[in-house]
Motif scaffolding. Structure first.
Motif, PDB file in Angstrom:
ATOM      1  N   GLY A  45       0.814  -1.208   0.000  1.00  0.00           N
ATOM      2  CA  GLY A  45       0.000   0.000   0.000  1.00  0.00           C
ATOM      3  C   GLY A  45       0.849   1.260   0.000  1.00  0.00           C
ATOM      4  O   GLY A  45       0.580   2.211  -0.748  1.00  0.00           O
ATOM      5  N   PHE A  46       1.900   1.277   0.831  1.00  0.00           N
ATOM      6  CA  PHE A  46       2.800   2.437   0.878  1.00  0.00           C
ATOM      7  C   PHE A  46       3.483   2.647  -0.468  1.00  0.00           C
ATOM      8  O   PHE A  46       3.626   3.771  -0.948  1.00  0.00           O
ATOM      9  CB  PHE A  46       3.870   2.247   1.960  1.00  0.00           C
ATOM     10  CG  PHE A  46       3.335   2.281   3.361  1.00  0.00           C
ATOM     11  CD1 PHE A  46       2.248   3.072   3.693  1.00  0.00           C
ATOM     12  CD2 PHE A  46       3.930   1.508   4.356  1.00  0.00           C
ATOM     13  CE1 PHE A  46       1.753   3.104   4.988  1.00  0.00           C
ATOM     14  CE2 PHE A  46       3.438   1.533   5.654  1.00  0.00           C
ATOM     15  CZ  PHE A  46       2.349   2.332   5.977  1.00  0.00           C
ATOM     16  N   ARG A  47       3.898   1.539  -1.084  1.00  0.00           N
ATOM     17  CA  ARG A  47       4.567   1.641  -2.383  1.00  0.00           C
ATOM     18  C   ARG A  47       3.628   2.247  -3.428  1.00  0.00           C
ATOM     19  O   ARG A  47       4.033   3.127  -4.210  1.00  0.00           O
ATOM     20  CB  ARG A  47       5.044   0.260  -2.851  1.00  0.00           C
ATOM     21  CG  ARG A  47       5.688   0.264  -4.231  1.00  0.00           C
ATOM     22  CD  ARG A  47       6.072  -1.138  -4.669  1.00  0.00           C
ATOM     23  NE  ARG A  47       7.284  -1.602  -4.021  1.00  0.00           N
ATOM     24  CZ  ARG A  47       8.514  -1.368  -4.473  1.00  0.00           C
ATOM     25  NH1 ARG A  47       8.687  -0.659  -5.577  1.00  0.00           N
ATOM     26  NH2 ARG A  47       9.565  -1.847  -3.836  1.00  0.00           N
ATOM     27  N   MET A  48       2.390   1.791  -3.448  1.00  0.00           N
ATOM     28  CA  MET A  48       1.430   2.309  -4.427  1.00  0.00           C
ATOM     29  C   MET A  48       1.192   3.805  -4.235  1.00  0.00           C
ATOM     30  O   MET A  48       1.133   4.568  -5.199  1.00  0.00           O
ATOM     31  CB  MET A  48       0.110   1.542  -4.307  1.00  0.00           C
ATOM     32  CG  MET A  48       0.190   0.084  -4.750  1.00  0.00           C
ATOM     33  SD  MET A  48      -1.374  -0.810  -4.476  1.00  0.00           S
ATOM     34  CE  MET A  48      -2.471   0.123  -5.561  1.00  0.00           C
ATOM     35  N   VAL A  49       1.080   4.225  -2.972  1.00  0.00           N
ATOM     36  CA  VAL A  49       0.848   5.643  -2.686  1.00  0.00           C
ATOM     37  C   VAL A  49       2.043   6.492  -3.104  1.00  0.00           C
ATOM     38  O   VAL A  49       1.898   7.526  -3.769  1.00  0.00           O
ATOM     39  CB  VAL A  49       0.562   5.849  -1.184  1.00  0.00           C
ATOM     40  CG1 VAL A  49       0.599   7.329  -0.830  1.00  0.00           C
ATOM     41  CG2 VAL A  49      -0.794   5.259  -0.810  1.00  0.00           C
ATOM     42  N   GLU A  74      -1.084  13.131   3.106  1.00  0.00           N
ATOM     43  CA  GLU A  74      -0.276  13.561   4.246  1.00  0.00           C
ATOM     44  C   GLU A  74       1.017  12.758   4.341  1.00  0.00           C
ATOM     45  O   GLU A  74       2.064  13.295   4.713  1.00  0.00           O
ATOM     46  CB  GLU A  74      -1.087  13.429   5.538  1.00  0.00           C
ATOM     47  CG  GLU A  74      -2.281  14.371   5.595  1.00  0.00           C
ATOM     48  CD  GLU A  74      -3.162  14.120   6.811  1.00  0.00           C
ATOM     49  OE1 GLU A  74      -2.987  13.068   7.469  1.00  0.00           O
ATOM     50  OE2 GLU A  74      -4.027  14.967   7.099  1.00  0.00           O
ATOM     51  N   LEU A  75       0.942  11.469   4.010  1.00  0.00           N
ATOM     52  CA  LEU A  75       2.141  10.640   4.016  1.00  0.00           C
ATOM     53  C   LEU A  75       3.127  11.131   2.964  1.00  0.00           C
ATOM     54  O   LEU A  75       4.332  11.252   3.232  1.00  0.00           O
ATOM     55  CB  LEU A  75       1.771   9.183   3.746  1.00  0.00           C
ATOM     56  CG  LEU A  75       2.948   8.210   3.631  1.00  0.00           C
ATOM     57  CD1 LEU A  75       3.741   8.169   4.928  1.00  0.00           C
ATOM     58  CD2 LEU A  75       2.452   6.816   3.256  1.00  0.00           C
ATOM     59  N   VAL A  76       2.629  11.421   1.789  1.00  0.00           N
ATOM     60  CA  VAL A  76       3.476  11.911   0.700  1.00  0.00           C
ATOM     61  C   VAL A  76       4.143  13.221   1.097  1.00  0.00           C
ATOM     62  O   VAL A  76       5.354  13.413   0.909  1.00  0.00           O
ATOM     63  CB  VAL A  76       2.646  12.102  -0.588  1.00  0.00           C
ATOM     64  CG1 VAL A  76       3.437  12.895  -1.616  1.00  0.00           C
ATOM     65  CG2 VAL A  76       2.231  10.750  -1.151  1.00  0.00           C
ATOM     66  N   GLU A  77       3.377  14.121   1.667  1.00  0.00           N
ATOM     67  CA  GLU A  77       3.929  15.419   2.073  1.00  0.00           C
ATOM     68  C   GLU A  77       4.936  15.248   3.201  1.00  0.00           C
ATOM     69  O   GLU A  77       5.933  15.978   3.270  1.00  0.00           O
ATOM     70  CB  GLU A  77       2.804  16.368   2.497  1.00  0.00           C
ATOM     71  CG  GLU A  77       3.281  17.776   2.831  1.00  0.00           C
ATOM     72  CD  GLU A  77       4.081  18.419   1.713  1.00  0.00           C
ATOM     73  OE1 GLU A  77       5.021  19.176   2.030  1.00  0.00           O
ATOM     74  OE2 GLU A  77       3.777  18.163   0.535  1.00  0.00           O
ATOM     75  N   ALA A  78       4.690  14.280   4.089  1.00  0.00           N
ATOM     76  CA  ALA A  78       5.629  14.029   5.195  1.00  0.00           C
ATOM     77  C   ALA A  78       6.985  13.586   4.650  1.00  0.00           C
ATOM     78  O   ALA A  78       8.030  14.023   5.136  1.00  0.00           O
ATOM     79  CB  ALA A  78       5.062  12.973   6.132  1.00  0.00           C
TER      80      ALA A  78
END
Length: 224
Positions: A17-21, A111-115
């Motif tokens: 999931g993290f990889r896809m995001v 938010e994860l991407v921006e972090a």
């Protein structure tokens, strides 16, 4: 510029999931995955990623020890702790081990991407509700020395190097305020606050805002 990211989590579905995001963004690239802290630390040494997304509770070497290994040997690599628990007892230890951020795994994708981008810029990210709970849980247990184990006299000597305005900025950082919020509170420009933050970090020999918050509490400058 592409930001390289290493994923360290024992749950393969979460890593997927993290990889896809992350890889949906043009400027982010996942360069590796690890299912435990030991492998994650080894891969970080080999791949030298810009940012590591680190789980806390994993079999074998946990995320705290892995974070300490990575930050000790790779000063340019930033670690973002991700956990399912908003009262994870390892959270504060992770930040003290050198992590530059702490977020919950239910954080929104944007938010994860921006972090990740924020950490790559050299700043720090901590989920507000996590900050509050961490201070409630750990604030009264903080030792009387700074993160590097410096004696109280040395800490006071470091604080004496700060100007009154820089002390104000440090206290505002310890309250979890952003640069924009500090600027509004002190009625100055955000650029001025960025300058003050840089001077505070430089004078105290700190890596980022997270260490500044820890220093402020451990030095006794502010109390929970």
């Amino acid at each position: 510029m592409t930001i390289s990211v290493l994923l360290v989590d024992d749950q393969s579905l979460l890593r997927m999931g993290f990889r896809m995001v992350l890889e949906a963004e043009d400027d982010l690239e996942v360069v590796g995955e690890a299912a435990d802290g030991s492998t994650g630390a080894s891969m970080a040494t080999a791949l030298r990623p810009d940012v590591v997304l680190m789980d806390v509770r994993m079999p074998g070497t946990n995320g705290i020890d892995a974070t300490a290994q990575i930050t000790a040997t790779l000063p340019d690599t930033r670690v973002l702790i991700l956990t399912t628990f908003d009262l994870d007892e390892y959270a504060f230890a992770g930040l003290r081990a050198g992590a530059s951020g702490f977020l919950l795994k239910d954080t929104k994708p944007v938010e994860l991407v921006e972090a990740v981008r924020t950490l790559h810029r050299g700043d720090a990210v901590i989920a507000p509700r996590v900050t509050r709970r961490m201070l409630e849980l750990f604030g009264t247990r903080l030792p009387t020395t700074d993160p590097a184990g410096i004696a109280a006299e040395a800490v006071e000597e470091q604080l004496s190097e700060l100007t009154p305005r820089e002390r104000e900025v440090l206290m505002a950082l310890a309250s979890g305020l952003s640069n924009a919020e500090i600027a509004a509170h002190l009625v100055v420009s955000e650029a001025t606050i960025k300058t003050h933050v840089g001077k505070v970090l430089g004078k105290l020999g700190l890596r980022d805002r997270v260490q500044a918050v820890i220093f402020a509490y451990e030095s006794g400058l502010v109390r929970p």
